[in-house]
Design a protein around this motif. Sequence first.
Motif, PDB file in Angstrom:
ATOM      1  N   PHE A  74      -9.051 -15.359   1.490  1.00  0.00           N
ATOM      2  CA  PHE A  74      -8.203 -15.189   2.672  1.00  0.00           C
ATOM      3  C   PHE A  74      -6.936 -14.438   2.289  1.00  0.00           C
ATOM      4  N   ILE A  75      -6.705 -13.315   2.940  1.00  0.00           N
ATOM      5  CA  ILE A  75      -5.484 -12.527   2.726  1.00  0.00           C
ATOM      6  C   ILE A  75      -4.757 -12.435   4.060  1.00  0.00           C
ATOM      7  N   TYR A  76      -3.486 -12.817   4.045  1.00  0.00           N
ATOM      8  CA  TYR A  76      -2.682 -12.771   5.277  1.00  0.00           C
ATOM      9  C   TYR A  76      -1.461 -11.885   5.044  1.00  0.00           C
ATOM     10  N   TYR A  77      -1.276 -10.926   5.941  1.00  0.00           N
ATOM     11  CA  TYR A  77      -0.108 -10.049   5.851  1.00  0.00           C
ATOM     12  C   TYR A  77       0.618 -10.054   7.185  1.00  0.00           C
ATOM     13  N   LEU A  78       1.900 -10.415   7.144  1.00  0.00           N
ATOM     14  CA  LEU A  78       2.749 -10.402   8.329  1.00  0.00           C
ATOM     15  C   LEU A  78       3.620  -9.152   8.293  1.00  0.00           C
ATOM     16  N   ALA A  79       3.357  -8.227   9.192  1.00  0.00           N
ATOM     17  CA  ALA A  79       4.128  -6.981   9.240  1.00  0.00           C
ATOM     18  C   ALA A  79       5.503  -7.233   9.833  1.00  0.00           C
ATOM     19  N   ASP A  80       6.434  -6.346   9.539  1.00  0.00           N
ATOM     20  CA  ASP A  80       7.766  -6.436  10.125  1.00  0.00           C
ATOM     21  C   ASP A  80       8.295  -5.035  10.386  1.00  0.00           C
ATOM     22  N   GLN A  81       9.548  -4.961  10.809  1.00  0.00           N
ATOM     23  CA  GLN A  81      10.112  -3.680  11.232  1.00  0.00           C
ATOM     24  C   GLN A  81      10.777  -2.950  10.064  1.00  0.00           C
ATOM     25  N   GLN A  82       9.994  -2.653   9.050  1.00  0.00           N
ATOM     26  CA  GLN A  82      10.470  -1.845   7.935  1.00  0.00           C
ATOM     27  C   GLN A  82       9.906  -0.428   8.070  1.00  0.00           C
ATOM     28  N   SER A  83      10.267   0.405   7.117  1.00  0.00           N
ATOM     29  CA  SER A  83       9.685   1.736   7.066  1.00  0.00           C
ATOM     30  C   SER A  83       8.239   1.651   6.599  1.00  0.00           C
ATOM     31  N   GLN A  84       7.497   2.716   6.769  1.00  0.00           N
ATOM     32  CA  GLN A  84       6.108   2.739   6.337  1.00  0.00           C
ATOM     33  C   GLN A  84       5.996   2.415   4.844  1.00  0.00           C
ATOM     34  N   THR A  85       6.869   2.984   4.049  1.00  0.00           N
ATOM     35  CA  THR A  85       6.824   2.757   2.604  1.00  0.00           C
ATOM     36  C   THR A  85       6.990   1.279   2.266  1.00  0.00           C
ATOM     37  N   GLN A  86       7.963   0.628   2.905  1.00  0.00           N
ATOM     38  CA  GLN A  86       8.204  -0.785   2.639  1.00  0.00           C
ATOM     39  C   GLN A  86       7.086  -1.662   3.177  1.00  0.00           C
ATOM     40  N   GLN A  87       6.516  -1.277   4.309  1.00  0.00           N
ATOM     41  CA  GLN A  87       5.380  -2.033   4.858  1.00  0.00           C
ATOM     42  C   GLN A  87       4.189  -1.996   3.898  1.00  0.00           C
ATOM     43  N   ILE A  88       3.921  -0.814   3.355  1.00  0.00           N
ATOM     44  CA  ILE A  88       2.808  -0.681   2.410  1.00  0.00           C
ATOM     45  C   ILE A  88       3.073  -1.514   1.164  1.00  0.00           C
ATOM     46  N   GLU A  89       4.324  -1.511   0.683  1.00  0.00           N
ATOM     47  CA  GLU A  89       4.668  -2.302  -0.502  1.00  0.00           C
ATOM     48  C   GLU A  89       4.446  -3.793  -0.244  1.00  0.00           C
ATOM     49  N   SER A  90       4.838  -4.257   0.940  1.00  0.00           N
ATOM     50  CA  SER A  90       4.662  -5.675   1.274  1.00  0.00           C
ATOM     51  C   SER A  90       3.180  -6.030   1.384  1.00  0.00           C
ATOM     52  N   PHE A  91       2.425  -5.169   2.029  1.00  0.00           N
ATOM     53  CA  PHE A  91       0.979  -5.384   2.177  1.00  0.00           C
ATOM     54  C   PHE A  91       0.324  -5.365   0.789  1.00  0.00           C
ATOM     55  N   LYS A  92       0.749  -4.437  -0.030  1.00  0.00           N
ATOM     56  CA  LYS A  92       0.203  -4.308  -1.383  1.00  0.00           C
ATOM     57  C   LYS A  92       0.382  -5.608  -2.171  1.00  0.00           C
ATOM     58  N   GLN A  93       1.545  -6.248  -2.015  1.00  0.00           N
ATOM     59  CA  GLN A  93       1.815  -7.492  -2.736  1.00  0.00           C
ATOM     60  C   GLN A  93       0.848  -8.597  -2.310  1.00  0.00           C
ATOM     61  N   GLN A  94       0.538  -8.644  -1.009  1.00  0.00           N
ATOM     62  CA  GLN A  94      -0.400  -9.657  -0.526  1.00  0.00           C
ATOM     63  C   GLN A  94      -1.817  -9.391  -1.059  1.00  0.00           C
ATOM     64  N   ILE A  95      -2.188  -8.133  -1.136  1.00  0.00           N
ATOM     65  CA  ILE A  95      -3.506  -7.788  -1.695  1.00  0.00           C
ATOM     66  C   ILE A  95      -3.559  -8.173  -3.176  1.00  0.00           C
ATOM     67  N   TYR A  96      -2.464  -7.935  -3.876  1.00  0.00           N
ATOM     68  CA  TYR A  96      -2.414  -8.267  -5.309  1.00  0.00           C
ATOM     69  C   TYR A  96      -2.575  -9.774  -5.541  1.00  0.00           C
ATOM     70  N   GLU A  97      -1.944 -10.583  -4.683  1.00  0.00           N
ATOM     71  CA  GLU A  97      -2.045 -12.034  -4.833  1.00  0.00           C
ATOM     72  C   GLU A  97      -3.501 -12.486  -4.808  1.00  0.00           C
ATOM     73  N   TYR A  98      -4.346 -11.728  -4.113  1.00  0.00           N
ATOM     74  CA  TYR A  98      -5.762 -12.076  -4.040  1.00  0.00           C
ATOM     75  C   TYR A  98      -6.565 -11.414  -5.162  1.00  0.00           C
ATOM     76  N   THR A  99      -6.327 -10.131  -5.414  1.00  0.00           N
ATOM     77  CA  THR A  99      -7.170  -9.373  -6.361  1.00  0.00           C
ATOM     78  C   THR A  99      -6.702  -9.482  -7.807  1.00  0.00           C
ATOM     79  N   ARG A 100      -5.389  -9.703  -8.011  1.00  0.00           N
ATOM     80  CA  ARG A 100      -4.785  -9.688  -9.342  1.00  0.00           C
ATOM     81  C   ARG A 100      -5.096  -8.373 -10.065  1.00  0.00           C
ATOM     82  N   ASP A 101      -5.100  -7.306  -9.289  1.00  0.00           N
ATOM     83  CA  ASP A 101      -5.348  -5.962  -9.822  1.00  0.00           C
ATOM     84  C   ASP A 101      -4.006  -5.387 -10.286  1.00  0.00           C
TER      85      ASP A 101
END
Length: 466
Positions: free
Chosen positions: A48-75
């Motif tokens: 289960f991967i959960y990402y809550l978007a917010d009102q950041q720039s595209q770059t910061q949104q991708i960074e936040s999403f990336k962190q949630q993916i990492y928590e699951y994949t440990r890549d």
Amino acid sequence: MFINREYELNHLEEEFLKDTARFVVIYGRRRVGKTALIEEFGRNKKDFIYYLADQQSQTQQIESFKQQIYEYTRDDFLLKMRFDDWDQFFGYLSKILPADKRLVLAVDEITYLIKSTPAFTSILQKYWDTFFSGTKIFLILSGSLVGMMLRDVLNYDSPLYGRRTSQIHLRAFDFKHASMFLERFDIEDRILLYSITGGVAKYLLLIEEDSVREFIRKKIIEKEGFFYQETIFLLSQEFKNPNVYLSILKAIALGHTKLGEISNFVGIDGKKITRYLDVLQEIGVVMRQVPVTEDPLRFRKSIYHIEDNFLDFWFRFVMPNRSRIELRDTKGLLDNVMDLMPDYASATFEDVSMEFLQGAGREGRLPAQFIHWGRWWDRENEIDVVALNRNTFDILFCECKWRSRKAGVDVIAQLLDKAPLVNWFNERRREHYAVISKGGFTKKAVEFAEERGVLLFDLKDMGEYF
């Protein structure tokens, strides 16, 4: 605190058990409980991967999403990567996410991603078609800006059209389920509080005070109260230019419910005002009403009302008094609001009464089954609740009295007198009657009702059901 949502949870679980990729869209107004539903669904899911978007720039949104993916994949390589846009990001995800696992990927508040990157839906469509649809992924997209969700995710013109496997329009709780948040209050106070908050989960959870009066004072008419600026925030998020919508909602809340009346109050031509009203109906803020016996497509004398109890209350009592609230001149205002609450809450009492009768019908406590529920009115008369069964020609007329004194024979007699004015299969119908009174009934009224087969209900009956 998670209450109800059994149907929605069961639907998600049924979708989860299917073997193919699933694409579920969840949408509904803010604070209604979409995030809680997703969290409850994902509680026991191993992948289960959960990402809550917010009102950041595209770059910061991708960074936040990336962190949630990492928590699951440990890549570790993922953390080192810098992605310039969503296309690169999803391209990398298509290489590292498992294709043969039932992975739940939930993206909450997706409208923030669409706002910052209008091409986001096109990019997601590309990777759904070329990768995700061939995996066992369980993709959830959730959003609170209902207009944007309808337009950019669900609409025919959206790049994502035809990709979703199901959708959930999460609505506010009905009174029965809202009451579960308010068990420490008696049925009368629950109705009063529901007339203010409606069934919005977050609002119900914020009722920490011991009385209706204290709740209004602390949470609504104090500058620091959660609800004071809530409407401005909601509409500013939904609309770029909310001023006309604010004026329309104020008009309706103050009793200007016909199209011409709204047009005159706002100062905009009737044809133009209709477009604004259509948008408010689309997002579930305003409802167009016609008498339950009429065809909505043909009836031209419809009225509009605010479907959201909180917005109705705010425009009735807060917006006209914002100057006083800003100056903290609220003692007299609080007294005034409490004096007007019985009249204001009467409309909510009619809604709750209809819900009560529908429940009584399901339990077999009514003399017939009814399918269509609503109100009836003409130029001079109205009946609070009318229910129909077009197959059996049964019709129920109900009067609702939100007043402390006992209802007398006159209330029942007036209902019996008004029923023949309702033009609906006059020669074939079977008529049934009910009166619901907050204050109960006089002895003579009870005897009069028994002689004529009129059902009588009071707050005690409602309290036992709710």
